[in-house]
Design a protein around this motif. Sequence first.
Motif, PDB file in Angstrom:
ATOM      1  N   ASN A 219       0.811  -1.208   0.000  1.00  0.00           N
ATOM      2  CA  ASN A 219       0.000   0.000   0.000  1.00  0.00           C
ATOM      3  C   ASN A 219       0.852   1.269   0.000  1.00  0.00           C
ATOM      4  O   ASN A 219       0.339   2.365  -0.209  1.00  0.00           O
ATOM      5  CB  ASN A 219      -0.922   0.039   1.221  1.00  0.00           C
ATOM      6  CG  ASN A 219      -1.914  -1.108   1.239  1.00  0.00           C
ATOM      7  OD1 ASN A 219      -1.770  -2.045   2.025  1.00  0.00           O
ATOM      8  ND2 ASN A 219      -2.908  -1.058   0.377  1.00  0.00           N
ATOM      9  N   LEU A 220       2.151   1.095   0.241  1.00  0.00           N
ATOM     10  CA  LEU A 220       3.065   2.234   0.253  1.00  0.00           C
ATOM     11  C   LEU A 220       3.463   2.580  -1.177  1.00  0.00           C
ATOM     12  O   LEU A 220       4.217   1.860  -1.818  1.00  0.00           O
ATOM     13  CB  LEU A 220       4.312   1.918   1.090  1.00  0.00           C
ATOM     14  CG  LEU A 220       5.355   3.033   1.200  1.00  0.00           C
ATOM     15  CD1 LEU A 220       4.789   4.240   1.941  1.00  0.00           C
ATOM     16  CD2 LEU A 220       6.606   2.521   1.900  1.00  0.00           C
ATOM     17  N   LYS A 221       2.945   3.669  -1.690  1.00  0.00           N
ATOM     18  CA  LYS A 221       3.191   4.041  -3.076  1.00  0.00           C
ATOM     19  C   LYS A 221       4.447   4.879  -3.238  1.00  0.00           C
ATOM     20  O   LYS A 221       5.090   4.851  -4.279  1.00  0.00           O
ATOM     21  CB  LYS A 221       1.994   4.825  -3.631  1.00  0.00           C
ATOM     22  CG  LYS A 221       0.679   4.044  -3.564  1.00  0.00           C
ATOM     23  CD  LYS A 221       0.789   2.697  -4.253  1.00  0.00           C
ATOM     24  CE  LYS A 221      -0.511   1.915  -4.186  1.00  0.00           C
ATOM     25  NZ  LYS A 221      -0.379   0.560  -4.753  1.00  0.00           N
ATOM     26  N   GLU A 222       4.779   5.647  -2.216  1.00  0.00           N
ATOM     27  CA  GLU A 222       5.942   6.514  -2.336  1.00  0.00           C
ATOM     28  C   GLU A 222       6.309   7.058  -0.976  1.00  0.00           C
ATOM     29  O   GLU A 222       5.449   7.209  -0.099  1.00  0.00           O
ATOM     30  CB  GLU A 222       5.616   7.684  -3.278  1.00  0.00           C
ATOM     31  CG  GLU A 222       6.816   8.507  -3.696  1.00  0.00           C
ATOM     32  CD  GLU A 222       6.606   9.999  -3.471  1.00  0.00           C
ATOM     33  OE1 GLU A 222       7.578  10.741  -3.623  1.00  0.00           O
ATOM     34  OE2 GLU A 222       5.480  10.396  -3.100  1.00  0.00           O
ATOM     35  N   ALA A 223       7.599   7.352  -0.771  1.00  0.00           N
ATOM     36  CA  ALA A 223       8.059   7.991   0.460  1.00  0.00           C
ATOM     37  C   ALA A 223       9.282   8.838   0.136  1.00  0.00           C
ATOM     38  O   ALA A 223      10.160   8.415  -0.618  1.00  0.00           O
ATOM     39  CB  ALA A 223       8.391   6.948   1.523  1.00  0.00           C
TER      40      ALA A 223
END
Length: 347
Positions: A219-223
Amino acid sequence: MKTEEELLKIRPGEKLREVIEMMKTQGVSLMTLTDTHLNQESMAEVGKFLQQEGLGGGGIAARRERQNEGMDYSARRRAGVYYVWDPTKVTVHGIEEVYTSRVARASIYVLDSGKELEAYGVYMPVRDNKAEKTEGIWEALTQDITERGNRNFIINGDFNAETEAWISRHGKTQKEEDVLYQGFLEDLNLVASITEDYTFERAQTQIDNILIPIELIHNLKEAHVTTGVREKDHKLVIAALAWEMRGGKGELRPTKRYTDKFQEKHWHTYGKILQERASEIQEKMGNKRPSDKLRIIHQELTKAAAEVVGEVSEKTGAGERETDGYNCKEEKELNKEERLRERKRNQ
């Protein structure tokens, strides 16, 4: 205490103005501020400012602390955690104090997806702080997460400690606080969203981060990190998590067919593999377009998940082959079937 009428007449300072600007220009749904030094009255003032700007706010108060045992309480308030949110994107309620002035928990409801999760805000004491040890704070946080039994959560904050991977990469030595931090990550199967960049300018350390359970990695698309409030030493850490929208057609997630088979031990192995490959994945993404970066991330997630459950061999009789959900023949067939089903629904 000031009356509501008096609160409305007070104008926000430059720091708060910048927070409001960041929320509006960067599309942030929820921002967690730590070491705020705000008492209950100050939080009420800030809440009124935010309300006038169409934003929500709330948190736990800072406290006055002794500098050393036997000394009078300092006039300066320390710690404190405060949430700022966009009520058109999320609702926030049930803000609780998990550990006095240092750890908060809030219940979040994401409006477009209907997703419910919990957001922890953490401000740990600085390393080598003789007056306050971090072990009891980590224990309180671990106990709260474990007892609630909810794996849909994020932890935002200034941990004043660094991961084993970051310390090893930069040739540093772990301190007691770093060991406790790493143990916390491993015990709860958590991953840090920021792995490559420093977050504290002056010392070039990575003490600020957003932590998520390994189950939420897809669910982590970008950081990324960006300039902090008033360009102070601490940078702003931003992570984008996404869920399927309510009532939407949905998206085929090739990783899921492997992770659905995971047992607890598999999640731990999965996290280790991804941490080890973080630099390699970063290099693959390079300066590519955001859509290509996202594709690469999905490919690597799927490849690692397949390896964990033992459903891929790095070499076949035909030599090297890609093992991601986008190049795999089976996944292409699944995508084709999904498109056909969607076409029929739209007719």
